[in-house]
Design a protein around this motif. Structure first.
Motif, PDB file in Angstrom:
ATOM      1  N   ALA A   1       0.824  -1.274  -0.028  1.00 23.89           N
ATOM      2  CA  ALA A   1       0.101  -0.139  -0.104  1.00 23.89           C
ATOM      3  C   ALA A   1       0.832   1.170   0.004  1.00 23.89           C
ATOM      4  CB  ALA A   1      -0.889   0.079   1.102  1.00 23.89           C
ATOM      5  N   LEU A   2       1.900   1.362   0.790  1.00 25.53           N
ATOM      6  CA  LEU A   2       2.973   2.346   0.952  1.00 25.53           C
ATOM      7  C   LEU A   2       3.400   2.625  -0.597  1.00 25.53           C
ATOM      8  CD1 LEU A   2       4.876   3.710   3.701  1.00 25.53           C
ATOM      9  CD2 LEU A   2       6.329   3.135   1.453  1.00 25.53           C
ATOM     10  N   GLU A   3       4.023   1.416  -1.150  1.00 30.76           N
ATOM     11  CA  GLU A   3       4.692   1.799  -2.410  1.00 30.76           C
ATOM     12  C   GLU A   3       3.694   2.224  -3.441  1.00 30.76           C
ATOM     13  OE1 GLU A   3       6.776  -2.049  -3.239  1.00 30.76           O
ATOM     14  OE2 GLU A   3       7.890  -1.679  -1.787  1.00 30.76           O
ATOM     15  N   GLY A   4       2.469   1.722  -3.546  1.00 30.22           N
ATOM     16  CA  GLY A   4       1.351   1.887  -4.384  1.00 30.22           C
ATOM     17  C   GLY A   4       0.982   3.672  -4.337  1.00 30.22           C
ATOM     18  N   GLU A   5       0.888   3.967  -3.096  1.00 33.70           N
ATOM     19  CA  GLU A   5       0.465   5.176  -2.889  1.00 33.70           C
ATOM     20  C   GLU A   5       1.483   6.299  -3.462  1.00 33.70           C
ATOM     21  OE1 GLU A   5      -2.084   8.340  -2.277  1.00 33.70           O
ATOM     22  OE2 GLU A   5      -2.546   6.290  -1.971  1.00 33.70           O
TER      23      GLU A   5
ATOM     24  N   ALA B   1       1.263   8.885  -6.393  1.00 33.77           N
ATOM     25  CA  ALA B   1       1.314  10.471  -5.912  1.00 33.77           C
ATOM     26  C   ALA B   1       2.384  11.092  -6.875  1.00 33.77           C
ATOM     27  CB  ALA B   1       1.565  10.437  -4.680  1.00 33.77           C
ATOM     28  N   LEU B   2       3.796  10.261  -6.709  1.00 31.33           N
ATOM     29  CA  LEU B   2       4.598  10.938  -7.696  1.00 31.33           C
ATOM     30  C   LEU B   2       4.391  10.952  -9.178  1.00 31.33           C
ATOM     31  CD1 LEU B   2       7.767   9.237  -5.977  1.00 31.33           C
ATOM     32  CD2 LEU B   2       6.967  11.755  -5.769  1.00 31.33           C
TER      33      LEU B   2
ATOM     34  N   ALA C   1      -4.507   0.382   4.989  1.00 31.60           N
ATOM     35  CA  ALA C   1      -4.889   1.554   5.353  1.00 31.60           C
ATOM     36  C   ALA C   1      -3.718   2.369   5.908  1.00 31.60           C
ATOM     37  CB  ALA C   1      -6.100   2.060   6.261  1.00 31.60           C
ATOM     38  N   LEU C   2      -2.817   1.585   6.661  1.00 32.50           N
ATOM     39  CA  LEU C   2      -1.713   2.409   7.518  1.00 32.50           C
ATOM     40  C   LEU C   2      -0.603   2.776   6.378  1.00 32.50           C
ATOM     41  CD1 LEU C   2      -1.182   0.112  10.475  1.00 32.50           C
ATOM     42  CD2 LEU C   2      -1.943   2.798  10.485  1.00 32.50           C
ATOM     43  N   GLY C   3      -0.484   1.800   5.210  1.00 34.55           N
ATOM     44  CA  GLY C   3       0.342   2.141   4.341  1.00 34.55           C
ATOM     45  C   GLY C   3      -0.069   3.064   3.495  1.00 34.55           C
ATOM     46  N   ARG C   4      -1.159   3.094   3.150  1.00 33.13           N
ATOM     47  CA  ARG C   4      -1.728   4.268   2.239  1.00 33.13           C
ATOM     48  C   ARG C   4      -1.478   5.774   2.864  1.00 33.13           C
ATOM     49  NH1 ARG C   4      -5.207   0.428   0.971  1.00 33.13           N
ATOM     50  NH2 ARG C   4      -7.043   1.236   2.480  1.00 33.13           N
ATOM     51  N   GLN C   5      -1.880   5.642   4.240  1.00 38.33           N
ATOM     52  CA  GLN C   5      -1.567   7.002   5.085  1.00 38.33           C
ATOM     53  C   GLN C   5      -0.141   7.341   5.030  1.00 38.33           C
ATOM     54  OE1 GLN C   5      -3.317   5.815   8.818  1.00 38.33           O
ATOM     55  NE2 GLN C   5      -4.971   7.432   8.423  1.00 38.33           N
ATOM     56  N   ALA C   6       0.592   6.491   5.422  1.00 39.27           N
ATOM     57  CA  ALA C   6       2.108   6.507   5.358  1.00 39.27           C
ATOM     58  C   ALA C   6       2.680   7.140   4.009  1.00 39.27           C
ATOM     59  CB  ALA C   6       2.796   5.318   5.849  1.00 39.27           C
ATOM     60  N   GLY C   7       2.093   6.529   2.888  1.00 36.58           N
ATOM     61  CA  GLY C   7       2.449   6.761   1.634  1.00 36.58           C
ATOM     62  C   GLY C   7       2.153   8.152   1.137  1.00 36.58           C
ATOM     63  N   GLN C   8       0.794   8.513   1.492  1.00 38.95           N
ATOM     64  CA  GLN C   8       0.497   9.749   1.136  1.00 38.95           C
ATOM     65  C   GLN C   8       1.502  10.861   2.163  1.00 38.95           C
ATOM     66  OE1 GLN C   8      -3.529   9.729   2.695  1.00 38.95           O
ATOM     67  NE2 GLN C   8      -4.198   8.739   0.718  1.00 38.95           N
ATOM     68  N   ARG C   9       1.729  10.687   3.179  1.00 40.12           N
ATOM     69  CA  ARG C   9       2.596  11.464   3.848  1.00 40.12           C
ATOM     70  C   ARG C   9       4.001  11.773   3.280  1.00 40.12           C
ATOM     71  NH1 ARG C   9       2.288  15.397   8.237  1.00 40.12           N
ATOM     72  NH2 ARG C   9       0.171  14.430   8.611  1.00 40.12           N
ATOM     73  N   LEU C  10       4.595  10.455   2.879  1.00 43.79           N
ATOM     74  CA  LEU C  10       5.985  10.492   2.203  1.00 43.79           C
ATOM     75  C   LEU C  10       5.844  11.225   0.978  1.00 43.79           C
ATOM     76  CD1 LEU C  10       8.866   9.324   2.215  1.00 43.79           C
ATOM     77  CD2 LEU C  10       8.074   7.060   1.251  1.00 43.79           C
TER      78      LEU C  10
ATOM     79  N   GLY D   1       4.088  13.301   0.024  1.00 38.02           N
ATOM     80  CA  GLY D   1       3.788  14.800   0.153  1.00 38.02           C
ATOM     81  C   GLY D   1       5.172  15.601   0.436  1.00 38.02           C
ATOM     82  N   ALA D   2       6.033  14.812   1.256  1.00 36.52           N
ATOM     83  CA  ALA D   2       7.245  15.410   1.741  1.00 36.52           C
ATOM     84  C   ALA D   2       8.393  15.443   0.369  1.00 36.52           C
ATOM     85  CB  ALA D   2       8.058  14.333   2.781  1.00 36.52           C
ATOM     86  N   LEU D   3       8.454  14.160  -0.565  1.00 40.46           N
ATOM     87  CA  LEU D   3       9.021  14.185  -1.665  1.00 40.46           C
ATOM     88  C   LEU D   3       8.794  15.017  -2.513  1.00 40.46           C
ATOM     89  CD1 LEU D   3       9.050  10.487  -2.157  1.00 40.46           C
ATOM     90  CD2 LEU D   3      11.175  11.866  -1.454  1.00 40.46           C
ATOM     91  N   ALA D   4       7.241  15.648  -2.700  1.00 43.76           N
ATOM     92  CA  ALA D   4       6.814  16.603  -3.770  1.00 43.76           C
ATOM     93  C   ALA D   4       6.953  17.948  -3.152  1.00 43.76           C
ATOM     94  CB  ALA D   4       5.340  16.420  -3.888  1.00 43.76           C
ATOM     95  N   GLY D   5       7.275  17.984  -1.694  1.00 46.17           N
ATOM     96  CA  GLY D   5       7.381  19.548  -1.141  1.00 46.17           C
ATOM     97  C   GLY D   5       8.990  19.698  -0.862  1.00 46.17           C
ATOM     98  N   GLY D   6       9.974  18.765  -1.490  1.00 44.33           N
ATOM     99  CA  GLY D   6      11.437  19.094  -1.225  1.00 44.33           C
ATOM    100  C   GLY D   6      11.685  18.715   0.117  1.00 44.33           C
ATOM    101  N   GLY D   7      11.108  17.586   0.858  1.00 43.24           N
ATOM    102  CA  GLY D   7      11.683  17.220   2.085  1.00 43.24           C
ATOM    103  C   GLY D   7      11.097  17.936   3.153  1.00 43.24           C
ATOM    104  N   LYS D   8       9.918  18.616   2.829  1.00 39.09           N
ATOM    105  CA  LYS D   8       9.364  19.060   4.170  1.00 39.09           C
ATOM    106  C   LYS D   8       7.816  18.788   3.975  1.00 39.09           C
ATOM    107  CE  LYS D   8      12.244  23.239   4.252  1.00 39.09           C
ATOM    108  NZ  LYS D   8      13.203  22.461   3.400  1.00 39.09           N
ATOM    109  N   PRO D   9       7.188  18.289   5.172  1.00 38.49           N
ATOM    110  CA  PRO D   9       5.844  17.891   5.198  1.00 38.49           C
ATOM    111  C   PRO D   9       5.084  18.768   4.581  1.00 38.49           C
ATOM    112  CG  PRO D   9       6.531  18.283   7.481  1.00 38.49           C
ATOM    113  CD  PRO D   9       7.583  18.642   6.339  1.00 38.49           C
TER     114      PRO D   9
END
Length: 76
Positions: A16-20, A24-25, A57-66, A68-76
């Motif tokens: 789920a984390l990898e998929g999310e 997103a990327l 569900a946990l994987g998707r939540q963590a993936g969304q947050r990760l 977001g950090a990657l899209a935002g240049g390392g900041k949440p």
């Protein structure tokens, strides 16, 4: 601190984390400052408040947050 997962839930969480993150990327791309390649000892994804104990569900939540950090240049 870990996650509230049993051993068998790890694969569902990871998928789920990898998929999310991949989804997103593909949609948002990677922050320009990270696109050239970078090695970071950690990436701040902010505080992750868990709304579920289901591994997917946990994987998707963590993936969304990760993602977001990657899209935002390392900041949440």
């Amino acid at each position: 601190e870990g996650l509230p997962l049993e051993a068998r839930g790890g694969a569902a969480f990871q998928a789920a984390l990898e998929g999310e993150v991949g989804r997103a990327l593909t949609e948002r791309g990677l922050a320009r400052e990270l696109a050239g390649g970078i090695a970071l000892p950690q990436l701040d994804g902010g505080i992750l408040r868990l709304d579920s104990t289901a591994p997917g569900a946990l994987g998707r939540q963590a993936g969304q947050r990760l993602a977001g950090a990657l899209a935002g240049g390392g900041k949440p």
